[in-house]
Design a protein around this motif. Structure first.
Motif, short mmCIF file in Angstrom:
data_model
loop_
_atom_site.label_atom_id
_atom_site.label_comp_id
_atom_site.label_asym_id
_atom_site.label_seq_id
_atom_site.Cartn_x
_atom_site.Cartn_y
_atom_site.Cartn_z
N UNK A 1 0.81 -1.21 0.00
CA UNK A 1 0.00 0.00 0.00
C UNK A 1 0.85 1.26 0.00
N UNK A 2 1.80 1.36 0.90
CA UNK A 2 2.61 2.57 1.02
C UNK A 2 3.54 2.71 -0.18
N UNK A 3 4.19 1.64 -0.57
CA UNK A 3 5.11 1.68 -1.71
C UNK A 3 4.37 2.08 -2.99
N UNK A 4 3.21 1.52 -3.23
CA UNK A 4 2.45 1.86 -4.44
C UNK A 4 2.03 3.32 -4.41
N UNK A 5 1.59 3.81 -3.25
CA UNK A 5 1.18 5.22 -3.15
C UNK A 5 2.36 6.15 -3.41
N UNK A 6 3.53 5.82 -2.86
CA UNK A 6 4.71 6.64 -3.08
C UNK A 6 5.16 6.61 -4.54
N UNK A 7 5.12 5.44 -5.14
CA UNK A 7 5.53 5.32 -6.55
C UNK A 7 4.63 6.17 -7.44
N UNK A 8 3.33 6.12 -7.22
CA UNK A 8 2.40 6.87 -8.05
C UNK A 8 2.53 8.37 -7.81
N UNK A 9 2.76 8.76 -6.56
CA UNK A 9 2.82 10.19 -6.25
C UNK A 9 4.12 10.84 -6.72
N UNK A 10 5.22 10.09 -6.69
CA UNK A 10 6.53 10.66 -7.03
C UNK A 10 6.99 10.34 -8.44
#
Length: 339
Positions: free
Chosen positions: A214-223
Motif C-alpha cells: 500500500x505505502x510503496x504503491x502510493x509513493x511510486x504513483x505520487x513521485x
C-alpha cells in the motif's frame, strides 16, 4: 391446535418467525436474544411518527453534546425503536470531539443487537442484525482513531521526525489504520515531503518486509520515481500493486507509463495484466511493438500471442511470421485460429 399449527407452518415457509410473533408485532417489547423479525414489521415501526420523533431527539441531543440525556432517551425507547434509532444515528457523520460521547460509543460497540432479519442473498438464506448499531459504533471509533493518527502523522512529517519503520509496525494491532493514514497523507503531500518519504523507503531495508504494497504503491504513483516502481514490481503481487499497474493504463502512451508497464511484465504475477494492457494500446507505440515481438520468442510467448489476438491485433501478429524463429512462429500459429 390446528390454528397454531397453521401459524407455525406459515412462519417456517416465510423464514420470518418474528413476523408471526404476536408479542413483538403488538408491542415492540423486549425479546430474547436473536429475535427474528420480518421486513414488513421493521418498516411498520420505522413509519411511526413516534420513531421519527425519537430519532430527531437523539440527533439533537448528540449535536448539543448532552450525552447523559441522550443515554436516558435511548434507554426509555421500545427495543426495536431503540436499535433503529441508534443505527440511524451512528450511520451519520458525527462530531467525535466529545469524550463522553466516545465513552458511550465504546459501550455501544460492545453490545449485541437483539433483532435479526432473515433474507435471501445470492440464492441463500442469511440472517443478519436488523440494525447493526454495534458495528456502526465501531466504525465511528475507528474514524476517530484515524483522525488522531492523521494529526499525529502530520506533525511528525512537518518536523521531518517520522521514522516509518517505527511508526508503522506490522506486528501492532493498529497497523492498518496507521498504514491508511500514511497512504492518505501521501496522496495530498507536497513534493519535498514526498521526497523525504521516498528516500526513507528506498534506504531503509526493514521497509522491504512490509506485509503489503500500500505505502510503496502510493509513493511510486505520487513521485513517479522509477526506483520505487522497480521495487514494487519485484515484490509479491497484491491489490495495491495491481491498482498501480491499472493506473498506468489510464495514462495511455505516456513514455514513463509504457516503461513501467513493460517492467511490470517481469513479475510473473503481473505479466498477464501488464501485457494485456500493452496489447490493447492502439496503435502500438514502437517501443511496445518491439517489446511484444521479443516476448513472442520466449517460452511464455503463447500467452502473449493469445492476448494480442484478444486485443484485435491478429493481422499485426500475422505479419510477424518472417521476423520470428520457429518458437515464435509456433506461438503465433497456435493463437491465430482462435480469431
Amino acid at each position: 391446535m390446528a390454528r397454531r399449527f397453521r401459524i407455525k407452518l406459515a412462519g417456517i415457509c416465510l423464514g420470518i418467525v418474528g413476523f408471526v410473533s404476536s408479542t413483538v408485532s403488538a408491542s415492540n417489547e423486549p425479546a430474547a436474544d436473536g429475535q427474528i423479525v420480518a421486513q414488513p414489521f421493521i418498516e411498520q415501526v420505522l413509519d411511526k411518527a413516534s420513531t421519527a420523533d425519537a430519532m430527531r431527539t437523539a440527533f439533537t441531543l448528540q449535536a448539543n453534546g448532552n450525552i447523559n440525556a441522550l443515554e436516558s432517551h435511548i434507554r426509555q425507547l421500545p427495543p426495536l425503536t431503540r436499535e433503529a434509532t441508534l443505527y440511524r444515528l451512528l450511520s451519520s457523520p458525527l462530531r467525535l470531539d466529545n469524550e463522553k460521547w466516545r465513552e458511550y460509543l465504546v459501550t455501544l460497540s460492545q453490545q449485541q443487537p437483539h433483532f435479526l432479519l432473515r433474507h435471501q442473498q445470492d440464492g441463500y438464506w442469511v440472517t443478519t442484525p436488523a440494525f447493526h448499531y454495534a458495528a456502526a459504533a465501531r466504525k465511528q471509533l475507528n474514524r476517530y482513531r484515524q483522525q488522531q493518527l492523521t494529526q499525529e502523522l502530520g506533525m511528525l512529517l512537518s518536523y521531518r521526525q517520522l521514522v516509518m519503520a517505527e511508526w508503522i509496525d506490522p506486528d501492532q494491532p493498529d497497523y492498518r489504520q496507521r498504514r491508511d493514514a500514511l497512504v492518505t497523507m501521501i496522496a495530498d503531500y507536497d513534493a519535498d515531503g514526498l521526497a523525504y518519504l521516498a528516500d526513507q523507503y528506498l534506504n531503509d531495508p526493514t521497509l522491504m518486509w512490509m506485509p503489503d504494497n500500500a505505502i510503496l504503491a502510493a509513493l511510486a504513483q505520487a513521485t513517479e520515481r522509477s526506483a520505487l516502481y522497480e521495487r514494487l514490481w519485484r515484490r509479491g503481487t497484491d491489490q495495491y500493486s495491481l491498482a498501480a499497474l491499472h493506473a498506468l493504463r489510464e495514462r495511455g502512451t505516456d513514455p514513463f507509463a509504457l516503461r513501467q508497464m513493460m517492467a511490470a511484465a517481469d513479475n510473473p504475477s503481473l505479466r498477464g495484466p501488464a501485457i494485456r494492457q500493452l496489447a490493447n494500446l492502439s496503435p502500438l507505440p514502437a517501443p511496445v511493438a518491439d517489446f511484444l515481438l521479443t516476448q513472442l520468442s520466449l517460452r511464455q510467448g503463447k500467452e502473449v500471442a493469445q492476448l494480442l489476438v484478444e486485443a484485435g491485433k491478429g493481422d499485426w501478429l500475422s505479419g510477424l511470421q518472417d521476423q520470428l524463429g520457429p518458437l515464435g512462429q509456433q506461438h503465433i500459429a497456435s493463437a491465430l485460429p482462435s480469431r
